[in-house]
Design a protein around this motif. Structure first.
Motif, short mmCIF file in Angstrom:
data_model
loop_
_atom_site.label_atom_id
_atom_site.label_comp_id
_atom_site.label_asym_id
_atom_site.label_seq_id
_atom_site.Cartn_x
_atom_site.Cartn_y
_atom_site.Cartn_z
N ASN A 1 -8.20 -0.99 -1.04
CA ASN A 1 -8.28 -1.37 -2.45
C ASN A 1 -7.68 -2.75 -2.69
O ASN A 1 -8.20 -3.55 -3.48
N THR B 1 -2.12 8.92 -3.14
CA THR B 1 -3.16 8.74 -2.12
C THR B 1 -2.48 8.49 -0.78
O THR B 1 -1.45 9.07 -0.49
N PRO C 1 0.80 -1.23 0.00
CA PRO C 1 0.00 0.00 0.00
C PRO C 1 0.83 1.28 0.00
O PRO C 1 0.41 2.30 -0.58
N SER D 1 -1.77 5.16 2.35
CA SER D 1 -1.69 3.69 2.48
C SER D 1 -3.00 3.08 2.95
O SER D 1 -3.31 1.93 2.61
N GLU E 1 -5.18 2.60 -0.13
CA GLU E 1 -4.64 1.54 -0.99
C GLU E 1 -4.78 0.16 -0.34
O GLU E 1 -4.95 -0.84 -1.05
N LEU F 1 1.87 1.87 -3.65
CA LEU F 1 0.74 2.35 -4.43
C LEU F 1 0.35 3.78 -4.03
O LEU F 1 -0.07 4.57 -4.89
N ALA F 2 0.50 4.10 -2.76
CA ALA F 2 0.18 5.46 -2.30
C ALA F 2 1.12 6.47 -2.93
O ALA F 2 0.69 7.56 -3.36
N ASN G 1 0.12 6.61 -6.72
CA ASN G 1 -1.19 7.17 -7.06
C ASN G 1 -1.49 8.49 -6.35
O ASN G 1 -2.56 9.08 -6.59
#
Length: 433
Positions: free
Chosen positions: A263, A255, A246, A257, A260, A249-250, A253
Motif C-alpha cells: 500500500n 493487517t 508498515p 506488514s 501495508e 500501519l499493520a 489497521n
C-alpha cells in the motif's frame, strides 16, 4: 601456563575449528539448488560484485545505492582473484567465521580466563547463526567480524588505556559502516566510558573521531567522484519508510506488514515518491506515539528471541522464502505456536530437530547471560559493564524497524561471550577475576 594447559588449549581450538568446518561442509551440501546461498537482498550484492570484477568500478550504477558497497567490493576483489563463484564467497566467509571464533576466544581469555575462553569455543562452534549466515551471500559475517574486531580492540583500550588500541577499534567500527551503517551513531555512546577511563581525554576523543571518520569519509569521497553525491546511502530512510512504517500501519489497521508495504509503495507512486511517505510516517508517529513505540519494541523483541532456524529453512528448502514464517502470524496457544513456528514450512525432520535444539539453547543462554552481567556488576567492573550494556542496548534497539533473528548477528558474539562467562560462574560458583 603449564604444558598440560597449553595442550588442552590447542586441542580445544582444534576440535572447535574442526567441528565448525565439518558442520559448515555438511550444511553446504544441504543448500537448495535453485538460487543457492541467496536471500531477498543477495541478488544486488552478486550483480554489483560481478560488475566490479569486470570493470573495477561501480560507476555503472549511475547513482549511490541505498545500501553500502563494502560487501560487493570484497566480493568483487575475490572474484577478480579466484574467479566468479559463490563457493569462493562461502569459503571466505567460513574462514572469516573461524577467525572470529579464535578472536573471541582470545578476547575471553584476556578479559576473563582460559576456561571461559574454552566455553566460547563450545558456544561458537555450535552456533546456528554463524553456521547459517556463513552460507548466505549476505553482509552478516563480514559485518559481525568487523564489529567483533572493534569490540576486541576497544576492550584492549579499556584495560591498557593505549591510544593505538582505541585507534584500531574506531577504524574497525568505521570500516563496518562501509559494509552496513548499523554502528553509525554508536561512537556517541563511547564518549562517557572514554571520559572516565582515559587520562588523555581530548586526545582520545580526537583519535576516536578521526579513526572512525577515515573509512566513512573515504567512502563518501568515492561516491562523490563516481556518482556526484557525497553520501553513504539511504538505508536508514528505506528502513524507516518501507520496513518500520508498515509495522505501525499493520498494528493500526489489523493487517500485516506485507500488505501495508504494498500500500505504501502505491501511495509513493501516487503522491510524489519517498518524501510523501516520509511525511506520512511522521504524521502517523505524532498521531499514534504509543502504537509507534509498541511496533518498534515488538521488532526488537523479535530480534532478541527469534530463531535462526527460519533463515536456515530459507537456505536449504526450496519452498521457504524470506519472511514467510513468523511466530506472530501463527494462531493458537503458546506451546502450539512454538511447535508450529519450528516445524512449519518444511518437511525436513533434521530441521525440526535443529529448531528444538536452538530453542533450548537460546533459553538456557539468556539465563547464562543474565548471570554473567550480575557477576560483572558484583565484581564492580564498571567500564566493561557499561561498554557491554551500551553495545547490547544500541545494536538491539536499532533493529526495531523490522526485527528478526538475522539482525541479532550484530551482537551474537557478545551473547556468546557472556554465556561462556555465565556457564563458568555456575560451574565454579565464584566470580570472574
Amino acid at each position: 601456563m603449564n604444558t598440560t594447559t597449553t595442550k588442552n588449549n590447542y586441542f580445544a581450538k582444534f576440535f572447535a575449528t574442526l567441528f565448525f568446518a565439518l558442520a559448515s561442509l555438511l550444511l553446504f551440501h544441504q543448500v537448495r539448488e535453485h538460487n543457492s546461498h541467496t536471500d531477498v537482498d543477495s541478488s544486488a550484492y552478486l550483480m554489483n560484485a560481478e560488475k566490479f570484477a569486470q570493470e573495477t568500478s561501480f560507476a555503472w550504477l549511475k547513482h549511490v545505492p541505498y545500501y553500502s558497497l563494502g560487501y560487493p567490493l570484497v566480493m568483487g576483489i575475490l572474484y577478480k582473484i579466484f574467479g566468479q563463484s559463490k563457493t569462493i564467497i562461502i569459503i571466505f566467509q567460513c574462514l572469516l567465521s573461524l577467525l572470529s571464533m579464535l578472536l573471541l576466544h582470545s578476547l575471553a581469555h584476556r578479559i576473563f580466563n582460559q576456561q571461559v575462553a574454552r566455553y566460547t569455543l563450545l558456544f561458537f562452534a555450535c552456533n546456528i547463526g554463524y553456521l547459517t549466515f556463513t552460507q548466505f551471500i549476505l553482509t552478516e559475517i563480514l559485518l559481525a567480524f568487523l564489529l567483533l574486531l572493534f569490540f576486541e580492540r576497544f576492550t584492549v583500550f579499556l584495560q591498557t588505556k593505549q591510544t593505538w588500541a582505541l585507534f584500531f577499534a574506531a577504524l574497525s567500527l568505521g570500516c563496518s559502516i562501509v559494509v552496513k551503517p548499523a554502528g553509525f551513531y554508536f561512537p556517541l555512546l563511547l564518549l562517557p566510558v572514554i571520559f572516565f577511563v582515559s587520562s588523555h581525554k581530548i586526545k582520545s576523543f580526537v583519535v576516536l573521531a578521526l579513526a572512525f571518520s577515515v573509512p566513512v569519509i573515504s567512502y563518501q569521497m568515492h561516491n562523490k567522484l563516481v556518482f556526484g553525491q557525497a553520501k553513504t546511502g539511504s538505508l536508514q530512510a528505506v528502513n524507516l519508510c518501507y520496513w518500520y512504517f508498515p509495522h505501525i500501519l499493520a498494528e493500526k489497521n489489523g493487517t500485516n506488514s506485507d500488505i501495508e508495504r504494498r500500500n505504501l509503495q502505491n501511495y509513493a507512486a501516487e503522491h510524489g515518491g519517498d518524501h510523501a511517505v516520509k511525511a506520512y510516517l511522521f504524521r502517523t508517529i505524532l498521531d499514534h506515539p504509543f502504537l509507534s513505540v509498541y511496533a518498534w519494541m515488538k521488532n526488537v523483541f523479535k530480534t532478541c528471541t527469534g530463531l535462526y532456524l527460519t533463515n536456515l529453512k530459507v537456505l536449504v528448502d526450496e519452498n521457504v522464502f524470506g519472511g514467510k514464517i513468523s511466530y506472530f502470524r501463527i494462531n493458537g496457544k503458546l506451546f502450539n505456536k512454538v511447535v508450529t513456528y519450528i516445524t512449519s514450512g518444511t518437511d525436513f525432520v533434521w530441521l525440526h530437530v535443529v529448531g528444538f535444539f536452538e530453542l533450548f539453547y537460546s533459553l538456557l543462554r539468556y539465563c547464562f547471560v543474565a548471570i554473567a552481567l550480575v557477576n560483572l556488576l558484583v565484581k564492580k567492573r564498571w567500564s566493561l559493564v557499561y561498554f557491554i550494556s551500551s553495545y547490547l542496548f544500541y545494536f538491539s534497539m536499532i533493529t526495531g524497524h523490522d526485527g528478526c533473528a538475522r539482525f541479532r548477528m550484530l551482537f551474537e558474539f557478545v551473547l556468546i561471550l557472556l554465556a561462556a562467562l555465565g556457564l563458568w560462574v555456575i560451574l565454579n560458583k565464584k566470580g570472574a577475576k
